[in-house]
Motif scaffolding. Structure first.
Motif, PDB file in Angstrom:
ATOM      1  N   PRO A  39       0.808  -1.231   0.000  1.00  0.00           N
ATOM      2  CA  PRO A  39       0.000   0.000   0.000  1.00  0.00           C
ATOM      3  C   PRO A  39       0.831   1.267   0.000  1.00  0.00           C
ATOM      4  CG  PRO A  39      -0.952  -1.603   1.500  1.00  0.00           C
ATOM      5  CD  PRO A  39       0.363  -2.178   1.055  1.00  0.00           C
ATOM      6  N   ASN A  40       2.065   1.218   0.534  1.00  0.00           N
ATOM      7  CA  ASN A  40       2.904   2.417   0.562  1.00  0.00           C
ATOM      8  C   ASN A  40       3.634   2.665  -0.755  1.00  0.00           C
ATOM      9  OD1 ASN A  40       4.947   0.525   0.541  1.00  0.00           O
ATOM     10  ND2 ASN A  40       5.630   0.903   2.643  1.00  0.00           N
ATOM     11  N   GLY A  41       3.384   1.812  -1.756  1.00  0.00           N
ATOM     12  CA  GLY A  41       3.975   2.001  -3.066  1.00  0.00           C
ATOM     13  C   GLY A  41       5.309   1.307  -3.267  1.00  0.00           C
ATOM     14  N   ARG A  42       5.845   0.704  -2.230  1.00  0.00           N
ATOM     15  CA  ARG A  42       7.110   0.002  -2.339  1.00  0.00           C
ATOM     16  C   ARG A  42       6.872  -1.452  -2.748  1.00  0.00           C
ATOM     17  NH1 ARG A  42      11.500   2.234  -0.152  1.00  0.00           N
ATOM     18  NH2 ARG A  42      12.414   0.190   0.277  1.00  0.00           N
ATOM     19  N   PRO A  43       7.857  -2.079  -3.419  1.00  0.00           N
ATOM     20  CA  PRO A  43       7.711  -3.501  -3.773  1.00  0.00           C
ATOM     21  C   PRO A  43       7.571  -4.361  -2.518  1.00  0.00           C
ATOM     22  CG  PRO A  43       9.524  -2.510  -4.985  1.00  0.00           C
ATOM     23  CD  PRO A  43       9.106  -1.506  -3.958  1.00  0.00           C
ATOM     24  N   TYR A  44       6.771  -5.397  -2.624  1.00  0.00           N
ATOM     25  CA  TYR A  44       6.607  -6.371  -1.537  1.00  0.00           C
ATOM     26  C   TYR A  44       7.919  -7.109  -1.333  1.00  0.00           C
ATOM     27  CZ  TYR A  44       4.773 -10.659   0.692  1.00  0.00           C
ATOM     28  OH  TYR A  44       4.533 -11.719   1.525  1.00  0.00           O
ATOM     29  N   ASP A  45       8.356  -7.198  -0.095  1.00  0.00           N
ATOM     30  CA  ASP A  45       9.590  -7.940   0.164  1.00  0.00           C
ATOM     31  C   ASP A  45       9.455  -8.735   1.459  1.00  0.00           C
ATOM     32  OD1 ASP A  45       9.717  -5.965   2.043  1.00  0.00           O
ATOM     33  OD2 ASP A  45      11.583  -5.072   1.336  1.00  0.00           O
ATOM     34  N   TYR A  46      10.404  -9.635   1.675  1.00  0.00           N
ATOM     35  CA  TYR A  46      10.375 -10.476   2.864  1.00  0.00           C
ATOM     36  C   TYR A  46      11.770 -11.046   3.077  1.00  0.00           C
ATOM     37  CZ  TYR A  46       9.864 -14.045  -0.772  1.00  0.00           C
ATOM     38  OH  TYR A  46      10.034 -14.824  -1.887  1.00  0.00           O
ATOM     39  N   HIS A  47      11.955 -11.697   4.192  1.00  0.00           N
ATOM     40  CA  HIS A  47      13.236 -12.306   4.518  1.00  0.00           C
ATOM     41  C   HIS A  47      13.068 -13.809   4.715  1.00  0.00           C
ATOM     42  CE1 HIS A  47      15.260  -8.426   5.228  1.00  0.00           C
ATOM     43  NE2 HIS A  47      14.111  -8.045   5.754  1.00  0.00           N
ATOM     44  N   CYS A  48      14.151 -14.516   4.564  1.00  0.00           N
ATOM     45  CA  CYS A  48      14.223 -15.902   5.032  1.00  0.00           C
ATOM     46  C   CYS A  48      14.575 -15.844   6.511  1.00  0.00           C
ATOM     47  CB  CYS A  48      15.299 -16.669   4.264  1.00  0.00           C
ATOM     48  SG  CYS A  48      15.783 -18.231   5.041  1.00  0.00           S
ATOM     49  N   VAL A  49      13.776 -16.501   7.334  1.00  0.00           N
ATOM     50  CA  VAL A  49      14.115 -16.611   8.751  1.00  0.00           C
ATOM     51  C   VAL A  49      14.227 -18.088   9.115  1.00  0.00           C
ATOM     52  CG1 VAL A  49      13.115 -14.413   9.450  1.00  0.00           C
ATOM     53  CG2 VAL A  49      11.681 -16.453   9.453  1.00  0.00           C
ATOM     54  N   ILE A  50      15.187 -18.401   9.971  1.00  0.00           N
ATOM     55  CA  ILE A  50      15.349 -19.765  10.474  1.00  0.00           C
ATOM     56  C   ILE A  50      14.865 -19.762  11.911  1.00  0.00           C
ATOM     57  CG2 ILE A  50      16.978 -21.614  11.010  1.00  0.00           C
ATOM     58  CD1 ILE A  50      18.722 -20.590   8.720  1.00  0.00           C
ATOM     59  N   ILE A  51      13.870 -20.598  12.187  1.00  0.00           N
ATOM     60  CA  ILE A  51      13.250 -20.617  13.506  1.00  0.00           C
ATOM     61  C   ILE A  51      13.490 -21.958  14.184  1.00  0.00           C
ATOM     62  CG2 ILE A  51      11.478 -18.919  12.887  1.00  0.00           C
ATOM     63  CD1 ILE A  51       9.497 -21.218  12.542  1.00  0.00           C
ATOM     64  N   CYS A  52      13.412 -21.937  15.508  1.00  0.00           N
ATOM     65  CA  CYS A  52      13.484 -23.170  16.283  1.00  0.00           C
ATOM     66  C   CYS A  52      12.385 -23.132  17.331  1.00  0.00           C
ATOM     67  CB  CYS A  52      14.862 -23.335  16.934  1.00  0.00           C
ATOM     68  SG  CYS A  52      15.173 -22.239  18.339  1.00  0.00           S
ATOM     69  N   PRO A  53      11.989 -24.285  17.869  1.00  0.00           N
ATOM     70  CA  PRO A  53      11.017 -24.282  18.968  1.00  0.00           C
ATOM     71  C   PRO A  53      11.585 -23.534  20.167  1.00  0.00           C
ATOM     72  CG  PRO A  53      11.281 -26.494  18.051  1.00  0.00           C
ATOM     73  CD  PRO A  53      12.376 -25.646  17.463  1.00  0.00           C
ATOM     74  N   ALA A  54      10.737 -22.809  20.871  1.00  0.00           N
ATOM     75  CA  ALA A  54      11.195 -22.057  22.035  1.00  0.00           C
ATOM     76  C   ALA A  54      11.725 -22.976  23.128  1.00  0.00           C
ATOM     77  CB  ALA A  54      10.052 -21.197  22.581  1.00  0.00           C
ATOM     78  N   SER A  55      11.342 -24.236  23.063  1.00  0.00           N
ATOM     79  CA  SER A  55      11.810 -25.190  24.078  1.00  0.00           C
ATOM     80  C   SER A  55      13.274 -25.567  23.904  1.00  0.00           C
ATOM     81  CB  SER A  55      10.965 -26.462  24.018  1.00  0.00           C
ATOM     82  OG  SER A  55      11.051 -27.056  22.724  1.00  0.00           O
ATOM     83  N   ARG A  56      13.850 -25.289  22.719  1.00  0.00           N
ATOM     84  CA  ARG A  56      15.258 -25.608  22.511  1.00  0.00           C
ATOM     85  C   ARG A  56      16.130 -24.594  23.251  1.00  0.00           C
ATOM     86  NH1 ARG A  56      12.277 -29.107  20.629  1.00  0.00           N
ATOM     87  NH2 ARG A  56      12.736 -30.317  18.730  1.00  0.00           N
ATOM     88  N   PRO A  57      17.325 -24.996  23.661  1.00  0.00           N
ATOM     89  CA  PRO A  57      18.143 -24.126  24.511  1.00  0.00           C
ATOM     90  C   PRO A  57      18.927 -23.056  23.759  1.00  0.00           C
ATOM     91  CG  PRO A  57      19.281 -26.208  24.166  1.00  0.00           C
ATOM     92  CD  PRO A  57      17.934 -26.343  23.504  1.00  0.00           C
TER      93      PRO A  57
END
Length: 238
Positions: free
Chosen positions: A128-146
């Protein structure tokens, strides 16, 4: 259903032009592409709009495509039909055979389609702000991992169960694989297990439920699922 990791290596992956493609991937977030069919469609008075409904847990996805279909039909004054496909590769095949005229792809899927002559880009998805849609690759882990950092996790690489999305996904596969390889890690052999979930949503859900150790997903999809209450933000860690 989880699929064992089978690395995809199209020609440009092995070629000297690889850095150029990576630069283009970083610039292209989400593109609308049109089929380059070797023979024109017999029905030139209609439009077949492809889409991939694999993330239907995001409740308004179907409604968004229906709204786009109605808008295009009104603007073009021709019938517009929605054509669902299971994932990127079936969509690329459908474009090559003329079953789909137009579809929205991530950058890597577009490059695969372009490299075999199936498609060409003509628009970039916007915001909506006129800029191209963008995103990142994120690597996630379960919060239970240390682990608090990716380095902490990768120190235990031989014990990790790792999820990618699918072989044509930019954030769910290509960038994450490049990240690992840049640290001298071969996902196919150095992790305990490496698999495809075939859905960003499933990868996020598996991580939130502790059913994998690491998962690479789209940052926007993860944020959408949190905002819509599909997962508890506290259940995963980036």
């Amino acid at each position: 259903m989880l699929q064992r990791l089978q690395p995809l290596r199209p020609k440009f992956w092995r070629s000297k032009t690889y850095p150029k493609y990576i630069c283009r991937i970083l610039l292209l977030a989400s593109v609308l592409i049109a089929a380059c069919s070797p023979t024109p469609s017999s029905d030139s008075q209609s439009l077949k709009l492809g889409y991939i409904p694999y993330d239907t847990v995001i409740t308004d996805r179907e409604e968004a495509f229906q709204a786009l279909r109605v808008y295009l039909q009104k603007q073009l004054e021709i019938p517009v039909t929605l054509i669902p496909t299971a994932s990127y590769q079936p969509a690329i095949n459908a474009m090559r055979s003329g079953e789909i005229d137009v579809i929205n792809f991530g950058a890597y899927a577009y490059l695969i389609a372009e490299s075999n002559g199936s498609a060409e880009a003509f628009a970039v998805r916007g915001q909506p702000n006129g800029r191209p849609y963008d995103y990142h690759c994120v690597i996630i882990c379960p919060a239970s991992r240390p682990w608090l950092t990716i380095e902490d996790a990768l120190a235990e690489r031989q014990n990790l169960d790792v999820l990618f999305t699918n072989q044509a996904s930019t954030s769910g596969y290509l960038i994450a694989q490049s990240f690992y390889k840049g640290r001298d890690i071969e996902p196919e052999s150095d992790f305990k297990d490496a698999r495809f979930s075939n859905s960003h949503v499933l990868s996020v859900l598996y991580a939130s439920q502790g059913e994998c150790d690491l998962a690479s997903v789209s940052s926007n999809l993860l944020q959408d699922m949190i905002e819509r209450g599909k997962i508890d933000q506290a259940s995963v860690r980036v």
